[in-house]
Design a protein around this motif. Structure first.
Motif, PDB file in Angstrom:
ATOM      1  N   PHE A 230       0.843  -1.208   0.000  1.00  0.00           N
ATOM      2  CA  PHE A 230       0.000   0.000   0.000  1.00  0.00           C
ATOM      3  C   PHE A 230       0.875   1.254   0.000  1.00  0.00           C
ATOM      4  O   PHE A 230       0.675   2.180  -0.782  1.00  0.00           O
ATOM      5  CB  PHE A 230      -0.896  -0.034   1.242  1.00  0.00           C
ATOM      6  CG  PHE A 230      -1.909   1.074   1.317  1.00  0.00           C
ATOM      7  CD1 PHE A 230      -2.959   1.151   0.409  1.00  0.00           C
ATOM      8  CD2 PHE A 230      -1.832   2.037   2.322  1.00  0.00           C
ATOM      9  CE1 PHE A 230      -3.903   2.173   0.496  1.00  0.00           C
ATOM     10  CE2 PHE A 230      -2.775   3.058   2.410  1.00  0.00           C
ATOM     11  CZ  PHE A 230      -3.811   3.120   1.500  1.00  0.00           C
ATOM     12  N   ARG A 231       1.911   1.226   0.865  1.00  0.00           N
ATOM     13  CA  ARG A 231       2.818   2.378   0.944  1.00  0.00           C
ATOM     14  C   ARG A 231       3.490   2.618  -0.420  1.00  0.00           C
ATOM     15  O   ARG A 231       3.510   3.741  -0.921  1.00  0.00           O
ATOM     16  CB  ARG A 231       3.898   2.118   2.003  1.00  0.00           C
ATOM     17  CG  ARG A 231       4.833   3.307   2.253  1.00  0.00           C
ATOM     18  CD  ARG A 231       6.113   2.880   2.963  1.00  0.00           C
ATOM     19  NE  ARG A 231       5.876   2.077   4.140  1.00  0.00           N
ATOM     20  CZ  ARG A 231       5.676   2.568   5.358  1.00  0.00           C
ATOM     21  NH1 ARG A 231       5.686   3.871   5.541  1.00  0.00           N
ATOM     22  NH2 ARG A 231       5.484   1.764   6.376  1.00  0.00           N
ATOM     23  N   ALA A 232       3.984   1.523  -1.016  1.00  0.00           N
ATOM     24  CA  ALA A 232       4.694   1.659  -2.300  1.00  0.00           C
ATOM     25  C   ALA A 232       3.747   2.201  -3.374  1.00  0.00           C
ATOM     26  O   ALA A 232       4.128   3.043  -4.201  1.00  0.00           O
ATOM     27  CB  ALA A 232       5.275   0.308  -2.713  1.00  0.00           C
ATOM     28  N   GLY A 233       2.489   1.739  -3.355  1.00  0.00           N
ATOM     29  CA  GLY A 233       1.511   2.212  -4.341  1.00  0.00           C
ATOM     30  C   GLY A 233       1.265   3.712  -4.196  1.00  0.00           C
ATOM     31  O   GLY A 233       1.216   4.461  -5.185  1.00  0.00           O
ATOM     32  N   LEU A 234       1.132   4.152  -2.956  1.00  0.00           N
ATOM     33  CA  LEU A 234       0.882   5.588  -2.724  1.00  0.00           C
ATOM     34  C   LEU A 234       2.078   6.417  -3.175  1.00  0.00           C
ATOM     35  O   LEU A 234       1.924   7.402  -3.917  1.00  0.00           O
ATOM     36  CB  LEU A 234       0.616   5.847  -1.236  1.00  0.00           C
ATOM     37  CG  LEU A 234      -0.698   5.327  -0.650  1.00  0.00           C
ATOM     38  CD1 LEU A 234      -0.707   5.539   0.863  1.00  0.00           C
ATOM     39  CD2 LEU A 234      -1.896   6.039  -1.275  1.00  0.00           C
ATOM     40  N   VAL A 235       3.263   6.002  -2.728  1.00  0.00           N
ATOM     41  CA  VAL A 235       4.473   6.773  -3.050  1.00  0.00           C
ATOM     42  C   VAL A 235       4.682   6.775  -4.566  1.00  0.00           C
ATOM     43  O   VAL A 235       5.047   7.798  -5.158  1.00  0.00           O
ATOM     44  CB  VAL A 235       5.696   6.225  -2.271  1.00  0.00           C
ATOM     45  CG1 VAL A 235       6.986   6.879  -2.733  1.00  0.00           C
ATOM     46  CG2 VAL A 235       5.495   6.445  -0.762  1.00  0.00           C
ATOM     47  N   GLY A 236       4.380   5.632  -5.190  1.00  0.00           N
ATOM     48  CA  GLY A 236       4.499   5.539  -6.655  1.00  0.00           C
ATOM     49  C   GLY A 236       3.558   6.497  -7.375  1.00  0.00           C
ATOM     50  O   GLY A 236       3.814   6.914  -8.505  1.00  0.00           O
ATOM     51  N   HIS A 237       2.463   6.861  -6.716  1.00  0.00           N
ATOM     52  CA  HIS A 237       1.527   7.840  -7.300  1.00  0.00           C
ATOM     53  C   HIS A 237       1.811   9.252  -6.831  1.00  0.00           C
ATOM     54  O   HIS A 237       0.962  10.148  -6.944  1.00  0.00           O
ATOM     55  CB  HIS A 237       0.087   7.446  -6.980  1.00  0.00           C
ATOM     56  CG  HIS A 237      -0.441   6.352  -7.858  1.00  0.00           C
ATOM     57  ND1 HIS A 237      -0.305   5.016  -7.540  1.00  0.00           N
ATOM     58  CD2 HIS A 237      -1.052   6.400  -9.057  1.00  0.00           C
ATOM     59  CE1 HIS A 237      -0.836   4.280  -8.501  1.00  0.00           C
ATOM     60  NE2 HIS A 237      -1.293   5.100  -9.448  1.00  0.00           N
ATOM     61  N   GLY A 238       2.998   9.453  -6.234  1.00  0.00           N
ATOM     62  CA  GLY A 238       3.411  10.817  -5.897  1.00  0.00           C
ATOM     63  C   GLY A 238       3.007  11.284  -4.514  1.00  0.00           C
ATOM     64  O   GLY A 238       3.187  12.454  -4.171  1.00  0.00           O
ATOM     65  N   ALA A 244       1.959   9.066   3.381  1.00  0.00           N
ATOM     66  CA  ALA A 244       1.678   7.628   3.279  1.00  0.00           C
ATOM     67  C   ALA A 244       1.794   6.977   4.657  1.00  0.00           C
ATOM     68  O   ALA A 244       0.957   6.140   5.032  1.00  0.00           O
ATOM     69  CB  ALA A 244       2.645   6.985   2.289  1.00  0.00           C
ATOM     70  N   ALA A 245       2.812   7.372   5.415  1.00  0.00           N
ATOM     71  CA  ALA A 245       3.002   6.798   6.759  1.00  0.00           C
ATOM     72  C   ALA A 245       1.817   7.162   7.658  1.00  0.00           C
ATOM     73  O   ALA A 245       1.342   6.341   8.456  1.00  0.00           O
ATOM     74  CB  ALA A 245       4.310   7.300   7.358  1.00  0.00           C
ATOM     75  N   GLN A 246       1.324   8.408   7.524  1.00  0.00           N
ATOM     76  CA  GLN A 246       0.188   8.833   8.357  1.00  0.00           C
ATOM     77  C   GLN A 246      -1.064   8.030   8.008  1.00  0.00           C
ATOM     78  O   GLN A 246      -1.843   7.634   8.877  1.00  0.00           O
ATOM     79  CB  GLN A 246      -0.050  10.334   8.181  1.00  0.00           C
ATOM     80  CG  GLN A 246       1.027  11.178   8.863  1.00  0.00           C
ATOM     81  CD  GLN A 246       1.065  12.609   8.376  1.00  0.00           C
ATOM     82  OE1 GLN A 246       0.425  12.958   7.395  1.00  0.00           O
ATOM     83  NE2 GLN A 246       1.838  13.441   9.047  1.00  0.00           N
ATOM     84  N   LEU A 247      -1.237   7.775   6.717  1.00  0.00           N
ATOM     85  CA  LEU A 247      -2.401   7.003   6.271  1.00  0.00           C
ATOM     86  C   LEU A 247      -2.319   5.568   6.783  1.00  0.00           C
ATOM     87  O   LEU A 247      -3.321   4.989   7.237  1.00  0.00           O
ATOM     88  CB  LEU A 247      -2.438   7.026   4.739  1.00  0.00           C
ATOM     89  CG  LEU A 247      -3.800   7.085   4.057  1.00  0.00           C
ATOM     90  CD1 LEU A 247      -4.727   8.074   4.715  1.00  0.00           C
ATOM     91  CD2 LEU A 247      -3.594   7.467   2.590  1.00  0.00           C
TER      92      LEU A 247
END
Ligand code: NAP
Length: 286
Positions: A230-238, A244-247
């Protein structure tokens, strides 16, 4: 005069609208970053003044004549949020308010897995130390957040991959606004932190997806992603790594049961059952 901050935001605006049914407009003031956005409130006789928590000096004018100030928490997290909340509390006390109110969150605690709940705990510490009575509205998790998590597939149906979660007593903005207005109009009804102000059931995102499937008539399926995926997906979308950590903190906290409480206080304040997640979905879905 009752002062409400954040009155051009989603919750603050609704609070002022509900207060206008209980208190004369001449007894209401708002402190907003951009008074142009509150022109309709001024037209109704509400005092509109500019105030920004990042400019503490300006709050004396924004809060002038306050009997109670409701500080609506800012849409930021971490040290900047707590600093701004402290400035607002100090400004309210300096203006002579006899009670400071604050929009906190269920599960507020220094050891919460969710950054915002740690920030709310730090702000509640500032309220305890501020020297005047305070009320901290421990609002339930917004139902709109559950909608946002599933939003990519709500309109079309489909699968959404999210980290493991736990039950959350999702609560509607409208109900929280009504409760805040009732508490402001009945000064002193709650001292200190309120009980969690929640709807009447706690649902996982899987439960919400099943509800959405029934309401929309299209399959909305929640599948599992690891935290790292999930983290990688978010970061990959900018999405910034910190966001991402807060989410992810929301998921970790819900897994730990931090948002699972269901309490009758909101129902008692409203004098009716709170809005259900099903109703929120019906209003949201096309
Ligand atoms: N219970 C929950 O589940 C939950 C979930 C998410 C957030 N929250 C908290 O609840 C708050 C209110 O929710 P909402 O839906 O009304 O959010 P919102 O629509 O984003 O409103 C946030 C308000 O804070 C104001 N604000 C931001 N920075 C400020 C500053 N420096 N000085 C003064 N005011 C400032 C904004 O002013 P402008 O109108 O000028 O932008 C806005 O009115 C959020 O800000 C957040 O702290 C709670």
């Amino acid at each position: 005069m009752i002062i409400v901050t954040g009155a051009t935001g989603l919750l603050g605006r609704r609070i002022v609208e509900r207060l206008l049914t209980r208190v004369p407009a001449s007894h209401l003031g708002v402190s907003v970053r951009d008074p142009k956005k509150a022109r309709d409130l001024a037209d109704q006789g509400v005092r509109v003044r500019q105030g920004d928590f990042t400019d503490p000096g300006g709050l004396a004018h924004a809060f002038e004549g306050a009997t109670q100030v409701l500080v609506v928490s800012v849409d930021a997290m971490g040290e900047p949020a707590v600093r701004q909340h402290r400035a607002a509390i100090d400004g309210a006390v300096a203006a002579g308010a006899r009670r400071v109110l604050y929009t906190s969150h269920m599960g507020a605690g220094a050891s919460s897995r969710f950054q915002a709940c740690r920030d709310h705990a730090a702000t509640e510490d500032a309220l305890r130390a501020c020297g005047v009575p305070f009320t901290s509205l421990r609002n339930g998790f917004y139902a709109s957040s559950a909608v946002r998590f599933l939003d990519p597939v709500l309109a079309t149906g489909g699968e959404i991959a999210l980290p493991a979660d736990g039950p959350v007593s999702w609560t509607a903005h409208d109900d929280l606004a009504e409760a805040a207005a009732a508490i402001l109009a009945d000064e002193g009804r709650f001292e200190g932190p309120t009980p969690p102000l929640t709807a009447t059931e706690a649902l996982t995102l899987g439960d919400v997806a099943e509800l959405a499937t029934r309401v929309a008539g299209r399959a909305v399926t929640r599948t599992a992603a690891s935290d790292e995926e999930f983290r990688a997906g978010l970061v990959g979308h900018g999405v910034p790594a910190e966001t991402a950590a807060q989410l992810l903190g929301v998921f970790a906290a819900s897994r730990a049961g931090e948002f699972a409480a269901v309490d009758p206080a909101l129902t008692a304040l409203l004098g009716r059952p709170p809005v259900s997640m099903e109703t929120v979905l019906r209003e949201h879905l096309p």
